[in-house]
Design a protein around this motif. Structure first.
Motif, PDB file in Angstrom:
ATOM      1  N   UNK B  12       0.834  -1.209   0.000  1.00  0.00           N
ATOM      2  CA  UNK B  12       0.000   0.000   0.000  1.00  0.00           C
ATOM      3  C   UNK B  12       0.869   1.260   0.000  1.00  0.00           C
ATOM      4  N   UNK B  13       1.982   1.209   0.714  1.00  0.00           N
ATOM      5  CA  UNK B  13       2.799   2.413   0.801  1.00  0.00           C
ATOM      6  C   UNK B  13       3.701   2.614  -0.413  1.00  0.00           C
ATOM      7  N   UNK B  14       4.220   1.518  -0.971  1.00  0.00           N
ATOM      8  CA  UNK B  14       5.246   1.658  -2.011  1.00  0.00           C
ATOM      9  C   UNK B  14       4.699   1.659  -3.436  1.00  0.00           C
ATOM     10  N   UNK B  15       3.549   1.032  -3.668  1.00  0.00           N
ATOM     11  CA  UNK B  15       3.066   0.875  -5.041  1.00  0.00           C
ATOM     12  C   UNK B  15       1.771   1.658  -5.217  1.00  0.00           C
ATOM     13  N   UNK B  16       1.756   2.497  -6.247  1.00  0.00           N
ATOM     14  CA  UNK B  16       0.611   3.394  -6.447  1.00  0.00           C
ATOM     15  C   UNK B  16       0.045   3.234  -7.844  1.00  0.00           C
ATOM     16  N   UNK B  17      -1.182   3.669  -8.024  1.00  0.00           N
ATOM     17  CA  UNK B  17      -1.792   3.683  -9.348  1.00  0.00           C
ATOM     18  C   UNK B  17      -0.873   4.405 -10.328  1.00  0.00           C
ATOM     19  N   UNK B  18      -0.720   3.836 -11.512  1.00  0.00           N
ATOM     20  CA  UNK B  18       0.065   4.487 -12.562  1.00  0.00           C
ATOM     21  C   UNK B  18       1.555   4.214 -12.496  1.00  0.00           C
ATOM     22  N   UNK B  36      -0.261 -10.793  -5.884  1.00  0.00           N
ATOM     23  CA  UNK B  36      -1.639 -11.034  -5.413  1.00  0.00           C
ATOM     24  C   UNK B  36      -2.100  -9.921  -4.480  1.00  0.00           C
ATOM     25  N   UNK B  37      -1.172  -9.359  -3.732  1.00  0.00           N
ATOM     26  CA  UNK B  37      -1.539  -8.247  -2.855  1.00  0.00           C
ATOM     27  C   UNK B  37      -1.898  -7.010  -3.691  1.00  0.00           C
ATOM     28  N   UNK B  38      -1.219  -6.841  -4.818  1.00  0.00           N
ATOM     29  CA  UNK B  38      -1.568  -5.740  -5.734  1.00  0.00           C
ATOM     30  C   UNK B  38      -2.989  -5.932  -6.259  1.00  0.00           C
ATOM     31  N   UNK B  39      -3.327  -7.172  -6.631  1.00  0.00           N
ATOM     32  CA  UNK B  39      -4.688  -7.450  -7.105  1.00  0.00           C
ATOM     33  C   UNK B  39      -5.694  -7.169  -5.982  1.00  0.00           C
ATOM     34  N   UNK B  40      -5.344  -7.609  -4.780  1.00  0.00           N
ATOM     35  CA  UNK B  40      -6.237  -7.429  -3.637  1.00  0.00           C
ATOM     36  C   UNK B  40      -6.503  -5.949  -3.389  1.00  0.00           C
ATOM     37  N   UNK B  41      -5.496  -5.129  -3.568  1.00  0.00           N
ATOM     38  CA  UNK B  41      -5.651  -3.688  -3.302  1.00  0.00           C
ATOM     39  C   UNK B  41      -6.084  -2.909  -4.547  1.00  0.00           C
ATOM     40  N   UNK B  42      -6.282  -3.598  -5.649  1.00  0.00           N
ATOM     41  CA  UNK B  42      -6.749  -2.981  -6.901  1.00  0.00           C
ATOM     42  C   UNK B  42      -5.877  -1.793  -7.323  1.00  0.00           C
ATOM     43  N   UNK B 152      21.096   1.258 -29.342  1.00  0.00           N
ATOM     44  CA  UNK B 152      21.030   1.874 -28.013  1.00  0.00           C
ATOM     45  C   UNK B 152      19.645   1.581 -27.441  1.00  0.00           C
ATOM     46  N   UNK B 153      19.606   1.153 -26.199  1.00  0.00           N
ATOM     47  CA  UNK B 153      18.312   0.923 -25.544  1.00  0.00           C
ATOM     48  C   UNK B 153      18.229   1.809 -24.311  1.00  0.00           C
ATOM     49  N   UNK B 154      17.078   2.426 -24.129  1.00  0.00           N
ATOM     50  CA  UNK B 154      16.898   3.368 -23.021  1.00  0.00           C
ATOM     51  C   UNK B 154      16.969   2.642 -21.675  1.00  0.00           C
ATOM     52  N   UNK B 155      17.538   3.307 -20.693  1.00  0.00           N
ATOM     53  CA  UNK B 155      17.572   2.756 -19.340  1.00  0.00           C
ATOM     54  C   UNK B 155      16.153   2.527 -18.829  1.00  0.00           C
ATOM     55  N   UNK B 156      15.994   1.502 -17.988  1.00  0.00           N
ATOM     56  CA  UNK B 156      14.740   1.310 -17.261  1.00  0.00           C
ATOM     57  C   UNK B 156      14.980   1.686 -15.812  1.00  0.00           C
ATOM     58  N   UNK B 157      14.142   2.594 -15.307  1.00  0.00           N
ATOM     59  CA  UNK B 157      14.180   2.944 -13.894  1.00  0.00           C
ATOM     60  C   UNK B 157      12.770   2.809 -13.325  1.00  0.00           C
ATOM     61  N   UNK B 158      12.426   1.613 -12.853  1.00  0.00           N
ATOM     62  CA  UNK B 158      11.069   1.409 -12.348  1.00  0.00           C
ATOM     63  C   UNK B 158      10.784   2.298 -11.135  1.00  0.00           C
ATOM     64  N   UNK B 159       9.525   2.665 -10.983  1.00  0.00           N
ATOM     65  CA  UNK B 159       9.139   3.318  -9.732  1.00  0.00           C
ATOM     66  C   UNK B 159       9.360   2.343  -8.569  1.00  0.00           C
ATOM     67  N   UNK B 160       8.998   1.091  -8.822  1.00  0.00           N
ATOM     68  CA  UNK B 160       9.127   0.067  -7.783  1.00  0.00           C
ATOM     69  C   UNK B 160       9.635  -1.226  -8.404  1.00  0.00           C
ATOM     70  N   UNK B 161      10.603  -1.846  -7.765  1.00  0.00           N
ATOM     71  CA  UNK B 161      10.967  -3.214  -8.122  1.00  0.00           C
ATOM     72  C   UNK B 161      10.579  -4.122  -6.970  1.00  0.00           C
ATOM     73  N   UNK B 162       9.966  -5.248  -7.330  1.00  0.00           N
ATOM     74  CA  UNK B 162       9.509  -6.222  -6.343  1.00  0.00           C
ATOM     75  C   UNK B 162      10.199  -7.547  -6.635  1.00  0.00           C
ATOM     76  N   UNK B 163      10.846  -8.134  -5.641  1.00  0.00           N
ATOM     77  CA  UNK B 163      11.462  -9.450  -5.815  1.00  0.00           C
ATOM     78  C   UNK B 163      11.160 -10.317  -4.595  1.00  0.00           C
ATOM     79  N   UNK B 192      12.013   2.647  -5.608  1.00  0.00           N
ATOM     80  CA  UNK B 192      11.619   1.986  -4.366  1.00  0.00           C
ATOM     81  C   UNK B 192      11.724   0.471  -4.560  1.00  0.00           C
ATOM     82  N   UNK B 193      12.056  -0.245  -3.489  1.00  0.00           N
ATOM     83  CA  UNK B 193      12.270  -1.690  -3.602  1.00  0.00           C
ATOM     84  C   UNK B 193      11.540  -2.418  -2.483  1.00  0.00           C
ATOM     85  N   UNK B 194      10.749  -3.416  -2.890  1.00  0.00           N
ATOM     86  CA  UNK B 194      10.033  -4.266  -1.947  1.00  0.00           C
ATOM     87  C   UNK B 194      10.519  -5.697  -2.136  1.00  0.00           C
ATOM     88  N   UNK B 195      10.894  -6.334  -1.037  1.00  0.00           N
ATOM     89  CA  UNK B 195      11.374  -7.716  -1.110  1.00  0.00           C
ATOM     90  C   UNK B 195      10.542  -8.583  -0.174  1.00  0.00           C
TER      91      UNK B 195
END
Lengths: 259, 275
Positions: B12-18, B36-42, B152-163, B192-195
């Motif tokens: 809820x704190x780290x992952x937001x709409x969009x 599954x928690x993302x699905x649960x929180x829509x 050349x491929x553009x860098x990826x900088x996710x808002x959140x990485x989850x592992x 932001x990183x959630x493990x």
């Protein structure tokens, strides 16, 4: 065993034709994708290409000859090749991949992404995967279990894997580019350059029981067809024994190419 | 510094709409419980990034939470197609899915560039293919030393990485081993990183070949044993192959999928907001 030539199936012939693709490769990584490619690569190593380096499809290099579907702990592991490390080694050219295209054209440009308009495809398939890097960096062959003009087509909807005309345009970056062969359920195709033009597909051999006409009719572009097309060679007794008793005792190859 | 928290709070704190969210882990350590928690929180309108989207993204896409997918392979490993992914791309159900398609090496290098704080990465692959014409994240660059034109491929900088990892220690460091993919680069590239972890231990015993993410690279750790199921965590669980096979029938049919969603996330279907 009462193996006779009459009992040799088309699938057995395809396995040997796949194995032949790896002949002469020496100590490089062979990366077969799919059932008959995997059987063929293991057969090549068990017979005429003993230095070929094979992985179990997950993360282990193994030695010896193992059955299709063997569990990870059945393999005699000799090395560790997790996904990321494949990317580290392939740029040296020392790899030969065999992939399954959903479309391929006369120059060997292949599509593994989507059929139809890319923005809204009729059929979304698996995606480009390693294709763009594989084809520019090392040898590629293809396996097509059902030879048809829908697969061997004049124009592919998306080039995910480059053929000879695209490689020529790219220039020195494509220094290790080679599309060696396309093996299908009907025959074997290779590539030949006419008058210095980028190479196009040639009918190299016809599997016993198939015909040149059948292959030409089921190909959506003009093949180079030599006046005398040989038959694909049959497996010998030792190869048949390896295929049937060691590598594919459950007959998984017959699911790809029915008898 | 990372904090050890309940999964629900961390999501809820780290992952937001969009948000742009990368969930990595290859063959094992795939963070299903967090998905599954993302699905649960829509949490919705997500751009999902993953080298090899499999069942985990099929579920999120089918649940209608995904706007765009950045990927190089999409399939159910050892089984076949991802039917929810295909239905979204081919038919726009339950919503259209925009694609940013790359090669495997391209994806890995995009994370490396992101983790390195560089704007792009360089490689030979892509040259000659049609991928460049279908995305704004592939271009060409000329080598200043040799003159060779490269991709050349553009860098990826996710808002959140989850592992998902095997272990965290009490100081909030994370460690995983076995088949490792691009988790480290994906984590270091993210804001932001959630493990999720199998267990929190007092201290790490020495283990050759393990990857460690230091506490200061991670925001939240949630102890979720079995959080990679139906994938596995080497040393803790085995892969549930039957589950992957069973998913084919669930995902193939919209009604069967919707029934699975209702059954698995009942509150989600009532639109309930988690406390």
């Amino acid at each position: 065993m009462t193996d006779t030539l009459t009992e040799i199936t088309r699938a057995d012939v395809c396995v040997v034709a796949v194995a032949e693709c790896f002949r002469g490769d020496g100590e490089i990584i062979g990366s077969p994708m799919g059932t008959i490619p995997t059987i063929g690569a293991r057969l090549a190593r068990a017979t005429f290409e003993p230095d070929l380096v094979l992985s179990n499809g997950e993360s282990l290099f193994f030695e010896g000859t193992h059955r299709l579907g063997a569990k990870p702990d059945e393999f005699a592991a000799v090395g560790w090749i997790p996904y990321r490390q494949v990317l580290d080694v392939l740029a040296s050219g020392r790899r030969h991949v065999m992939m399954g295209p959903v479309q391929i054209d006369a120059h060997g440009n292949a599509n593994i992404s989507a059929i139809g308009d890319w923005a809204k495809p009729k059929r979304q398939v698996l995606g480009s995967r390693g294709g763009p890097g594989n084809t520019i960096n090392h040898t590629t062959s293809y396996w097509i279990p059902k030879h048809s003009a829908r697969v061997l087509t004049a124009t592919v909807d998306m080039v995910s894997c480059i053929g000879y005309d695209r490689a020529a345009q790219v220039g020195t970056s494509a220094r290790f580019h080679e599309v060696r062969r396309v093996v299908t359920n009907l025959g074997v195709l290779d590539f030949v350059s006419v008058d210095g033009a980028p190479a196009t597909m040639r009918l190299a051999s016809v599997h016993p029981g198939a015909t040149v006409d059948e292959i030409v009719e089921n190909t959506g572009f003009e093949l180079v067809v030599p006046s005398d097309v040989p038959e694909t060679r049959l497996p010998d007794e030792a190869e048949l024994r390896l295929i049937r008793e060691v590598i594919d005792p459950r007959g998984m190859r017959l699911r790809e190419v029915p008898a | 510094m990372s904090e050890i928290r309940p999964l629900r709070d961390a999501v809820a704190e780290l992952i937001h709409d969009g948000d742009t969210v990368a969930m990595e882990g290859f063959t094992h350590l795939i963070p299903f419980a967090a998905a599954h928690e993302i699905i649960r929180q829509r949490i919705t309108d997500l751009t999902l990034v993953r080298m090899t989207p499999d069942v985990i993204y099929d579920q999120l896409i089918g649940a209608g939470l995904v706007r765009k997918l950045v990927f190089s392979w999409g399939g159910n490993p050892g089984v076949g197609s991802l039917h929810r992914f295909r239905d979204a791309v081919e038919n726009g159900w339950p919503r259209p899915l925009e694609l940013d398609e790359h090669s495997h090496a391209g994806m890995a290098n995009r994370y490396v560039a992101g983790a390195s704080g560089l704007p792009f990465a360089v490689l030979r692959g892509y040259r000659g293919t049609d991928l460049g014409g279908r995305t704004s994240t592939v271009s060409t660059v000329t080598c200043p030393f040799t003159g060779e034109e490269l991709a050349a491929v553009a860098a990826v900088n996710p808002d959140v990485t989850v592992i998902h990892a095997q272990q965290a220690d009490r100081a909030g460091n994370v460690r995983f081993w076995g088949l490792t993919g691009v988790q480290k680069e994906a984590a270091l590239a993210a804001k932001r990183v959630l493990v999720t972890v199998e267990e929190v231990v007092d201290a790490f015993e020495p283990r050759p070949g393990a990857v460690v993410l230091a506490s200061w690279t991670v925001d939240a750790i949630a102890e979720v044993p079995g959080g990679a199921h139906p994938s596995y965590a080497a040393g803790y669980s085995v892969r549930d192959n039957a589950h992957y096979q069973a998913w084919d029938a669930v995902a193939r049919d919209r009604d069967a999928f919707t029934a699975w969603l209702d059954r698995t996330f009942p509150a989600q279907r009532e639109g309930a907001v988690p406390a």
